[in-house]
Scaffold this motif. Structure first.
Motif, short mmCIF file in Angstrom:
data_model
loop_
_atom_site.label_atom_id
_atom_site.label_comp_id
_atom_site.label_asym_id
_atom_site.label_seq_id
_atom_site.Cartn_x
_atom_site.Cartn_y
_atom_site.Cartn_z
N ASP A 142 -9.55 7.33 -9.91
CA ASP A 142 -10.42 6.16 -9.77
C ASP A 142 -11.89 6.56 -9.75
O ASP A 142 -12.74 5.85 -10.25
CB ASP A 142 -10.06 5.40 -8.50
N SER A 188 -1.15 8.83 -3.96
CA SER A 188 -2.36 8.06 -3.65
C SER A 188 -3.60 8.93 -3.75
O SER A 188 -4.65 8.50 -4.25
CB SER A 188 -2.26 7.44 -2.26
N GLU A 224 3.77 5.99 -16.04
CA GLU A 224 3.66 4.66 -15.44
C GLU A 224 3.75 3.56 -16.51
O GLU A 224 4.29 2.49 -16.26
CB GLU A 224 2.36 4.52 -14.66
N MET A 250 -4.40 9.45 -7.42
CA MET A 250 -4.91 8.23 -8.06
C MET A 250 -6.31 7.89 -7.56
O MET A 250 -7.12 7.32 -8.31
CB MET A 250 -3.93 7.08 -7.84
#
Length: 212
Positions: free
Chosen positions: A103, A96, A211, A99
């Motif tokens: 972002d 997290s 992913e 990521m």
């Protein structure tokens, strides 16, 4: 085949600096253990990559790992062997955090996939025309990268590819063809290889490719 720009942030696209695209790949049409060939990566201005690198390294240091390699992370092997397997809160917090950095600093995420079974069902003549599953993916991600220059007619985009690919010769051939025979080549800056363990943006590309 599935391809295209998977996500963009137009506010981060306003920079006047050179854009840089980092790509990693997975899968080989001649490997019986593979089902999909894909290329994934990200585009950002150079200074955005610099900011991402600093924050990315801080997260790696916090979790005491030297780099991100998604296959190792997914299976708790390699640098993720000790203290990671089964610790879902730790795994979730780590991924997290990375990521969240993406972002904030990645302008566009680009990916292309080809199902190897579909490619094999083509006739030999059709396969020869397509070139290879990797070649097909390259066409789409390079196009997706240069699309980011739509409002920058005088700029080009640097392409940095993981040197861990099994398709070095094919990738270099594709770049030569682009420069010599297509309008796409006019938008390409330098093409270079880099080592994912030391080039942080290629770790980002590895995450995207995994992913996909």
């Amino acid at each position: 085949m599935k391809e295209g720009v998977l996500g963009t942030n137009s506010q981060r696209g306003a920079s006047d600096s050179m854009l840089q695209a980092y790509f990693d790949d997975s899968g080989h049409s001649h490997d019986p253990n593979e089902t999909v060939c894909c290329i994934g990566g990200c585009v950002s201005p150079a200074e955005a990559w610099d900011q991402l690198k600093q924050e990315w390294v801080s997260v790696l240091e916090e979790f005491r790992v030297p780099f991100l390699h998604m296959r190792e992370f997914a299976h708790s092997t390699g640098v993720f062997k000790d203290g990671w397997k089964g610790d879902e809160p730790k795994r979730k917090a780590f991924l997290s955090a990375l990521m969240d950095i993406m972002d904030r600093h990645v302008m566009s995420v680009i990916g292309a996939t080809v199902l190897i079974a579909d490619f094999i069902r083509l006739s030999p003549q059709q396969q020869d025309q397509m070139g290879d599953t990797h070649f097909m993916c390259l066409q789409d991600v390079f196009h997706g990268a240069t699309v980011q220059l739509h409002d920058k007619p005088d700029e080009k985009i640097d392409i940095i590819f993981s040197n861990q690919t099994k398709h070095k010769a094919l990738t270099e051939t594709f770049c030569e063809i682009c420069r010599e025979r297509t309008t796409l080549g006019n938008r390409l800056g330098p093409f270079t290889w880099a080592e994912p363990k030391s080039a942080i943006p290629l770790q980002v590309a590895d995450l995207v490719a995994f992913e996909i």
